[in-house]
Write a protein that holds these residues in place. Structure first.
Motif, mmCIF file in Angstrom:
data_model
loop_
_atom_site.group_PDB
_atom_site.id
_atom_site.type_symbol
_atom_site.label_atom_id
_atom_site.label_comp_id
_atom_site.label_asym_id
_atom_site.label_seq_id
_atom_site.Cartn_x
_atom_site.Cartn_y
_atom_site.Cartn_z
ATOM 1 N N ALA A 7 18.313 -18.101 -12.521
ATOM 2 C CA ALA A 7 16.969 -18.161 -11.942
ATOM 3 C C ALA A 7 15.968 -17.667 -12.977
ATOM 4 O O ALA A 7 16.284 -16.802 -13.785
ATOM 5 N N ARG A 8 14.765 -18.219 -12.929
ATOM 6 C CA ARG A 8 13.702 -17.726 -13.802
ATOM 7 C C ARG A 8 13.107 -16.462 -13.184
ATOM 8 O O ARG A 8 12.890 -16.413 -11.970
ATOM 9 N N VAL A 9 12.867 -15.454 -14.031
ATOM 10 C CA VAL A 9 12.273 -14.211 -13.556
ATOM 11 C C VAL A 9 11.162 -13.767 -14.499
ATOM 12 O O VAL A 9 11.165 -14.097 -15.681
ATOM 13 N N VAL A 50 10.632 -6.799 -11.426
ATOM 14 C CA VAL A 50 11.225 -8.120 -11.633
ATOM 15 C C VAL A 50 10.868 -8.984 -10.434
ATOM 16 O O VAL A 50 10.954 -8.530 -9.289
ATOM 17 N N GLN A 51 10.462 -10.231 -10.723
ATOM 18 C CA GLN A 51 10.147 -11.163 -9.639
ATOM 19 C C GLN A 51 10.681 -12.542 -10.001
ATOM 20 O O GLN A 51 10.424 -13.047 -11.093
ATOM 21 N N ILE A 57 8.146 -20.398 -2.035
ATOM 22 C CA ILE A 57 7.593 -19.336 -1.195
ATOM 23 C C ILE A 57 7.424 -18.074 -2.042
ATOM 24 O O ILE A 57 8.125 -17.898 -3.042
ATOM 25 N N PRO A 58 6.505 -17.183 -1.650
ATOM 26 C CA PRO A 58 6.357 -15.924 -2.402
ATOM 27 C C PRO A 58 7.614 -15.075 -2.296
ATOM 28 O O PRO A 58 8.258 -15.027 -1.247
ATOM 29 N N VAL A 59 7.967 -14.423 -3.384
ATOM 30 C CA VAL A 59 9.157 -13.574 -3.412
ATOM 31 C C VAL A 59 8.732 -12.141 -3.720
ATOM 32 O O VAL A 59 7.781 -11.926 -4.456
#
Length: 81
Positions: A7-9, A50-51, A57-59
């Motif tokens: 996943a991109r973070v 980290v996101q 959707i917003p995480v």
């Protein structure tokens, strides 16, 4: 339990910098991010946020601590802060 996950973070250190990365593995307590050119060795034991990026959707933004470095990335663990 550790599972492979790509996943991109976005990783942000509040005083120094931010950069984009990808994950290679995730577990109940942390994540491993692949870092090719970014030198954040001095960030070890620092708290970062980290996101996950690119989802429809917003995480949540998660507080983590950089705890180990390898030749190709960094291990982060969930932090209390």
């Amino acid at each position: 339990m550790r599972a492979g996950m790509n996943a991109r973070v976005k990783v942000v250190h509040p005083e120094f910098d931010e950069f984009a990365s990808t994950t290679r593995a995730i577990s109940d307590g942390g994540v491993f991010i692949v870092v090719e050119e970014q030198d954040v060795e001095s960030w070890i034991r620092y708290s970062v946020t980290v996101q996950v990026q690119g989802l429809p959707i917003p995480v949540p933004v998660v507080s983590m601590e950089l705890v180990r470095r390898t030749n190709d990335g960094y291990g982060l663990t969930l932090s209390d802060g």
